[in-house]
Motif scaffolding. Structure first.
Motif, mmCIF file in Angstrom:
data_model
loop_
_atom_site.group_PDB
_atom_site.id
_atom_site.type_symbol
_atom_site.label_atom_id
_atom_site.label_comp_id
_atom_site.label_asym_id
_atom_site.label_seq_id
_atom_site.Cartn_x
_atom_site.Cartn_y
_atom_site.Cartn_z
ATOM 1 N N SER A 54 -5.020 3.976 -10.546
ATOM 2 C CA SER A 54 -3.782 3.342 -10.075
ATOM 3 C C SER A 54 -3.806 3.239 -8.552
ATOM 4 N N GLY A 55 -2.872 2.468 -8.018
ATOM 5 C CA GLY A 55 -2.731 2.370 -6.564
ATOM 6 C C GLY A 55 -2.282 3.685 -5.960
ATOM 7 N N THR A 56 -1.486 4.438 -6.699
ATOM 8 C CA THR A 56 -1.037 5.745 -6.217
ATOM 9 C C THR A 56 -2.215 6.713 -6.150
ATOM 10 N N THR A 113 9.223 0.704 1.892
ATOM 11 C CA THR A 113 8.026 0.463 1.087
ATOM 12 C C THR A 113 8.288 1.010 -0.304
ATOM 13 N N PHE A 114 7.305 0.884 -1.190
ATOM 14 C CA PHE A 114 7.412 1.518 -2.501
ATOM 15 C C PHE A 114 7.221 3.024 -2.336
ATOM 16 N N SER A 129 5.591 5.403 -3.653
ATOM 17 C CA SER A 129 4.338 6.162 -3.741
ATOM 18 C C SER A 129 3.571 6.210 -2.425
ATOM 19 N N SER A 130 3.845 5.296 -1.470
ATOM 20 C CA SER A 130 3.201 5.391 -0.145
ATOM 21 C C SER A 130 3.475 6.760 0.473
ATOM 22 N N VAL A 185 1.414 -0.276 5.460
ATOM 23 C CA VAL A 185 1.573 -0.999 4.198
ATOM 24 C C VAL A 185 1.606 -2.498 4.493
ATOM 25 N N ASP A 244 -2.355 0.767 2.987
ATOM 26 C CA ASP A 244 -1.854 0.647 1.616
ATOM 27 C C ASP A 244 -1.710 -0.843 1.307
ATOM 28 N N ALA A 274 -1.606 -2.217 -1.627
ATOM 29 C CA ALA A 274 -1.222 -2.386 -3.036
ATOM 30 C C ALA A 274 -0.653 -3.775 -3.288
ATOM 31 N N GLN A 275 0.093 -4.291 -2.286
ATOM 32 C CA GLN A 275 0.670 -5.637 -2.419
ATOM 33 C C GLN A 275 -0.126 -6.651 -1.600
ATOM 34 N N SER A 311 -3.664 -1.823 -5.604
ATOM 35 C CA SER A 311 -3.191 -1.525 -6.951
ATOM 36 C C SER A 311 -3.418 -2.746 -7.831
ATOM 37 N N PHE A 361 -1.685 -2.876 -10.754
ATOM 38 C CA PHE A 361 -0.495 -2.910 -11.608
ATOM 39 C C PHE A 361 -0.252 -4.381 -11.993
ATOM 40 N N LYS A 418 1.161 -7.037 -9.535
ATOM 41 C CA LYS A 418 0.620 -7.157 -8.166
ATOM 42 C C LYS A 418 -0.181 -8.457 -8.070
ATOM 43 N N GLY A 443 -4.191 0.394 -12.692
ATOM 44 C CA GLY A 443 -5.517 0.379 -12.080
ATOM 45 C C GLY A 443 -5.375 0.337 -10.575
ATOM 46 N N TYR A 455 13.631 -3.205 -1.171
ATOM 47 C CA TYR A 455 13.885 -2.011 -1.964
ATOM 48 C C TYR A 455 15.331 -1.618 -1.729
#
Ligand SMILES: *Cc1c(COP(=O)(O)O)cnc(C)c1O
Length: 391
Positions: free
Chosen positions: A57-59, A83-84, A86-87, A136, A162, A164-165, A186, A188, A191, A199, A318
């Motif tokens: 995962s991205g996390t 941010t999300f 998990s960062s 991020v 990060d 992820a996005q 990530s 996910f 994404k 993943g 967010y």
């Protein structure tokens, strides 16, 4: 209308994806099959790094990077407040201290001036030692790496991107996931490059860190699977997911062009009536989100409700700055610490966008936004909009 239409993407790529899944099912190599290594080579080639280490995962990718750098209790890691979750979560999981940094109102990304302030304040306080900056690439736009790198160099800090996005985004000819000392992404499903489950991946040019992350993702393995030389994790990308990503990566350039076209259509229609996203010169976004800013929380919430009534999905990314999340409430931060992040949480709204969105759908969304803002204007001032701007 879908916020991000993954089923439509599947219909377009169905033949390739179905074959990929069937091939893995027939091969029996469900964990670390040959498609995983192939995908890692393809991703590293696309991004422009020496190494790609895929994981679950991205996390986990963030965790693997922090473990490779031995980030632990007593270390300060600077994280944007917008941010999300998990960062920051990955930092706390390692026992280190996340220090929240405000963001730039235009780009939504970490604000270099506040980053500098927070680093100096952390040094003065002396309770934790600055070690890593997590930058991020929010909503698909790379962060301001030239400024972040200068600050990191001045203070001897490592940069963890990060992404992820961010996968597919660009700045000055360099691709996202190549800006950090280690970068992560990530897969996910929603994404920009998503698989059909969880993943993620880490990217780096550094051989030693790559070897460490490869070990940590497989129970701290040494020269073989059953030689364990450190405490690690079980964090691998499934072969089926890797094979799906291989198909999607081949379609990715076309999707990136299509989603940029969609974003341009939105901006053409909305720029005069509402604050649309800013892409600085030399930058390219992958439009993980298309995010507008309203004048107040009331206006934003009412617009979202109005769109919902029209059958148009939208999302608030967010609703809360990280430092105000319940898990971080006793972090002792004053409310005024990251004012821009707080304000953005009250006023942003992300509209439906994906590579397969139609012009009709974009028109429908834009007309609804226009109608709503025009009617609010009349309620407020009882007249026609001035310059068409409803603020
Ligand atoms: C999605 C996301 C993550 C986490 O990725 P997962 O694969 O869901 O673990 C981390 N950081 C950011 C900015 C994200 O958007």
């Amino acid at each position: 209308m879908q916020f991000r239409d993954l089923k439509q993407q599947y219909q377009v790529l169905k033949a390739g994806i179905d074959k990929a899944i069937r091939d893995v099912a027939a091969s029996g190599a469900y964990i670390m099959g040959p498609q995983v290594k192939e995908l890692e080579r393809e991703l590293a080639g696309y991004v422009g790094t020496r190494h790609c280490i895929s994981c679950a995962s991205g996390t986990d990718a963030l965790t693997l990077a922090l473990k490779a750098w031995d980030v632990k209790q007593g270390d300060a890691v600077f994280v944007p407040d917008f941010t999300f979750f998990s960062s920051a979560e990955a930092v706390s999981l390692e026992g280190a201290t996340p220090v929240f940094v405000d963001v730039d109102r235009d780009t939504f990304n970490i604000d270099p001036a506040d980053l500098e302030n927070k680093i100096e304040a952390t040094i003065r306080k002396g309770e934790s030692v600055p070690k890593v900056i997590i930058a991020v690439d929010l909503f698909g736009l790379p962060a301001n790496y030239p400024a972040i790198c200068r600050i990191a160099d001045n203070h001897g800090l490592l940069i963890l991107e990060d992404g992820a996005q961010g996968f597919g985004g660009c700045a000055n000819g360099k691709r996202s996931c190549s800006f950090g000392d280690i970068s992560t992404t990530s897969f996910f499903p929603s994404k920009p490059l998503g698989c059909y489950g969880d993943g993620g991946a880490c990217f780096t040019d550094n051989d030693e860190w790559a070897t460490l992350m490869d070990s940590y993702r497989m129970h701290g393995k040494g020269s073989s699977k059953y030689e364990n030389i450190r405490i690690g994790m079980n964090s691998r990308l499934d072969t089926i997911q890797a094979s799906i990503l291989q198909v999607k990566l081949r379609a990715f350039a076309g999707e990136l062009a299509a989603v940029n076209k969609a974003a341009a259509e939105y901006t053409t229609r909305l720029a005069d009536i509402v604050e649309t996203p800013v892409v600085p010169d030399g930058f390219l976004s992958n439009w993980a989100q298309y995010t507008i800013k309203l004048n107040s929380k009331t206006e934003r919430d009412k617009l979202q409700a109005y769109l919902k009534g029209q059958g148009i999905p939208s999302t608030v990314y967010y609703p809360s700055p990280i430092h105000r999340q319940i898990a971080y409430r006793n972090s002792g931060l004053p409310e005024s610490d990251c004012p821009v992040a707080g304000n953005l949480c009250d006023t942003v709204l992300s509209l439906p966008i994906h590579p397969y969105i139609s012009l009709e759908e974009i028109n429908e969304v834009c007309n609804a936004v226009k109608t709503f803002l025009a009617s609010r204007k009349r309620i407020k001032w009882g007249g026609t909009p001035i310059n068409g701007i409803n603020r």
